[in-house]
Motif scaffolding. Structure first.
Motif, mmCIF file in Angstrom:
data_model
loop_
_atom_site.group_PDB
_atom_site.id
_atom_site.type_symbol
_atom_site.label_atom_id
_atom_site.label_comp_id
_atom_site.label_asym_id
_atom_site.label_seq_id
_atom_site.Cartn_x
_atom_site.Cartn_y
_atom_site.Cartn_z
ATOM 1 N N THR A 143 -1.527 4.497 -2.139
ATOM 2 C CA THR A 143 -0.433 4.630 -1.376
ATOM 3 C C THR A 143 1.190 4.033 -1.580
ATOM 4 O O THR A 143 1.214 3.453 -2.198
ATOM 5 C CB THR A 143 -0.989 4.694 0.018
ATOM 6 O OG1 THR A 143 -0.009 4.113 0.695
ATOM 7 C CG2 THR A 143 -2.355 4.629 0.123
ATOM 8 N N ASP A 146 -6.483 7.753 6.428
ATOM 9 C CA ASP A 146 -7.842 7.776 5.096
ATOM 10 C C ASP A 146 -9.113 9.007 6.065
ATOM 11 O O ASP A 146 -8.816 8.784 7.422
ATOM 12 C CB ASP A 146 -8.564 6.151 4.940
ATOM 13 C CG ASP A 146 -6.933 6.138 3.989
ATOM 14 O OD1 ASP A 146 -6.237 6.201 3.581
ATOM 15 O OD2 ASP A 146 -7.599 4.718 3.987
ATOM 16 N N TYR A 165 -12.938 9.033 -0.418
ATOM 17 C CA TYR A 165 -11.956 8.919 0.876
ATOM 18 C C TYR A 165 -10.742 10.167 0.598
ATOM 19 O O TYR A 165 -10.318 10.212 -0.868
ATOM 20 C CB TYR A 165 -11.462 8.275 2.003
ATOM 21 C CG TYR A 165 -10.347 7.631 0.566
ATOM 22 C CD1 TYR A 165 -11.275 5.865 0.221
ATOM 23 C CD2 TYR A 165 -9.250 7.287 1.130
ATOM 24 C CE1 TYR A 165 -10.576 4.730 -0.441
ATOM 25 C CE2 TYR A 165 -8.862 6.269 0.368
ATOM 26 C CZ TYR A 165 -9.266 5.269 -0.288
ATOM 27 O OH TYR A 165 -8.366 4.229 -0.892
ATOM 28 N N TYR A 213 -6.820 10.533 1.392
ATOM 29 C CA TYR A 213 -5.702 9.677 2.430
ATOM 30 C C TYR A 213 -4.788 11.737 2.228
ATOM 31 O O TYR A 213 -3.761 11.786 1.284
ATOM 32 C CB TYR A 213 -5.287 8.646 1.761
ATOM 33 C CG TYR A 213 -5.325 8.906 0.335
ATOM 34 C CD1 TYR A 213 -5.730 9.113 -1.182
ATOM 35 C CD2 TYR A 213 -3.445 9.012 0.407
ATOM 36 C CE1 TYR A 213 -5.360 9.176 -2.703
ATOM 37 C CE2 TYR A 213 -3.428 9.200 -1.629
ATOM 38 C CZ TYR A 213 -4.037 9.024 -2.519
ATOM 39 O OH TYR A 213 -3.731 9.157 -3.841
#
Lengths: 319, 319, 319
Positions: B117, B278, B286, B288
């Motif tokens: 991220t 998330d 997942y 996010y």
């Protein structure tokens, strides 16, 4: 789908020692022994005795994570080991693509070290022959691009192989690669003989055999490289033995390679004298240690020899 | 054969926003979050408590189909993630090849964002340390080429790691990489401490921990990079929390990294302040979304700061 | 883990003949027909009708073992074919990464030769359109980097596709790729229509269909490429038929592609007239032979045509 593809491989890495390294090369290095590889292959039964086959072999350097020989004139393509599609039947096996020539396909089994370790005699057995100098990835390790390959069925112990590669208009390389070999296996005896010509017009003859005496396997091989301009013709002889002792395999070998007109009209003779031991951890995995004494000709105006003691200690596994 | 190889991987791609991009970089981009990878690995039981292992991890850019960081000074080898062969037994695990150092192997688990991220604090935790500047693929992401790696068995909750890499004669890099770390896991507490020196002679110390309070996991870490000429020494601190709420995980974190003598004798302090969430689609997949405020020192003659709000929205899966 | 990844592929290699080769290209060559590939893909059922998907398709040259188009301005990334992560549900299928555009994804099924062999009409159907000239791997074969792709569920026989790629600050390419297409399948009839604009602002319209008469499948397609400066606009038409006869499939086709202002204000018309036959060895493997007559415009100051008879003979398999 997935049922049709097999993924196999060979990994071999260890520590190498060079007692007399050339400038810019280290005394100790973590490096591969054999050529590290992953192979994707498969075979489809077409019925009527016919089988379609494919084989794709990637090569890489395990110490740095790059492709094999990542830089310079001998850098390798991603699928360095092999990229071939084939059809197999009663007539034999025809394949097209990139792969080992008719001579260089069987000959790895005739090096007492299996084309691995610092003591390998493969360079003597193939006389350092470049099967396809026309391709940009120069010394391709006995392979040709754009190849057509034939392997006969087992003819009473004998397998014939042929390889051919058309010129594809690369300037300066007007010869077509052509290779022929015969391999004979009967009980304790294995033997091969082969001839090939490369895209520069140079040719290689190789004759090799091994005999399993039970307590030891003896190896013997000859090579002769005939260059089109007769300069730097090379003649090699190699012999050795593998002696299994419980979980150990003791290896020893000697090779010499004479190069004509190495400097002016002066010939040069490289030698390799080595020994080693493998410790078998399983059928697929072993530790190895080897030591060799190398004498290698150098020099462009005056002939000199670099003498070096080299050694390795490593682990090899197949999957 | 095939039974021995596992193919696993991680894919992570999304849309990234940069509110204040540098020249030549876009405001919006489709790009990876975490490092996308495919891993070929295997283990062979050798009997007697011994296991032979291998791991090969390819890295790539999913938005363009190229190798990771395909151009420039930080371009990656094909097997960027790892290429190692090992032997595991009661003595621990010894591996050789390319891989994460003793410090950088465990430390990804101590970034509240898992080294992914736009809000990742990994750069603070490792102080932007380059484990192997001698290799051509410069900032190798905490990896060394030609490495020998040791990992101890579990010693009552503690695992020790060591990494070593001989110099291989690269001009200008006379230091050998050496790394040491200890990681401790007991119930809710995980902690690590490590030190390493790179081929340029610079060293890194990292201390990090996390504690699972049940309702939240708290993270805290320190780093210090000591350069051989004392210029641009760097000191970092990072902290954060992960808060699970049903299928959501809320993430928040802050990090600052002080660089000494950034311009002349003037120090600079970069900061990262971020949060994200998330949404777990399964145990392996997942969605996010993250947003962060970055303050980054720039300039060679006068110190300036680029301040930018960055965000991402993406999907990550493992297979 | 491994259960989640499928490995599939396509291999196609043969001998190609060119009766009138350009300088530096050979009369005979061993070369691929279709694009050779290995694909790693998978799908995870997330419950509630949702599925996470990924697809990674490597492309390579089987005759030389290199990546596809290994050199020059059209060199390919390792994952040339595709690198996409997606989410599929009742809403359709959204993917991100590198892949075929909305127009170029379905259109391969409308070339009578399946985008393979020397007689392929794909160049006519796509008007030689480059979907993403901004990327360094120029003529990417109908693919865009940094793409977002949508595919609708089956809407009573119709599937809609859309593709989009943000500009990412590449100098000189200020347009965003946008693509739209619709494909209709009902019994014997398949048809598609699509439009796309590339990063240079040029656009492509393609309309194509095929109808299975039982004894033969007839193909028909149109393309029009509209360049932003109206120079070298191109208009193509292609038609053909596939006629199954036992284990044989007879193929024939004709295409012409008119380029406006090829030299000055002079237009040029390339043509392809070809025929061939496939011999089915199994559902997955076939031999093929094709011959075509090509007429191709050349010249920068005066318009000339190169006319050549080309042929191929090869083997293709999927796994």
């Amino acid at each position: 789908a997935q049922s049709a593809v097999n993924i196999t491989g060979l990994l071999d890495i260890g520590v190498k020692y060079n007692g007399n390294p050339s400038a810019g090369t280290p005394t100790y290095a973590v490096a591969r022994g054999n050529n590290n590889r992953i192979t994707f292959s498969g075979a489809e039964d077409l019925g009527g005795g016919l089988t379609a086959t494919f084989g794709l072999q990637h090569r890489f350097e395990p110490d740095t994570g790059t492709l094999e020989n990542p830089s310079g004139g001998t850098s390798r393509p991603f699928w360095q080991g092999e990229s071939r599609v084939g059809l197999r039947g009663g007539f034999g096996w025809i394949r097209m693509g990139r792969g080992l020539t008719a001579v260089q396909d069987p000959n790895g089994a005739y090096d007492v070290y299996g084309v691995a370790t610092v003591a390998s005699l493969q360079g003597v057995l193939t006389a350092g022959f470049n099967s396809d100098p026309a391709q940009s990835n120069g010394a391709g390790g006995g392979r040709v691009n754009n190849g057509i390959f034939y392997q006969s069925p087992d003819l009473g112990g004998t397998v014939l192989r042929a390889s051919f590669s058309p010129t594809e208009g690369v300037a300066g390389y007007k010869h077509r690669h052509t290779g022929l070999s015969a391999e004979y296996k009967a009980g304790a005896l294995n033997a091969m003989a082969g001839w090939e010509k490369n895209s520069a017009g140079n040719s290689l003859v190789e004759i090799a055999g091994k005999y399993d005496f039970g307590r030891a396997i003896a190896f013997l091989g000859f090579s002769h490289q005939d260059t089109i301009d007769s300069a730097r013709d090379r003649t090699g002889v190699a012999f050795g033995a593998r002696i299994p002792v419980g979980k150990l395999v003791i290896k020893a070998g000697y090779g010499r390679l004479k190069t004509k007109d190495f400097v002016g009209s002066q010939s040069a003779t490289d030698t390799v004298l080595g020994t080693g031991v493998d410790y078998l951890l399983s059928k697929r995995t072993y530790l190895y240690a080897d030591v060799a004494r190398l004498k290698t000709a150098e020099g462009s105006t005056a002939l000199t020899y670099r003498q070096a003691t080299v050694a390795d200690l490593g682990i090899a596994l197949t999957f």
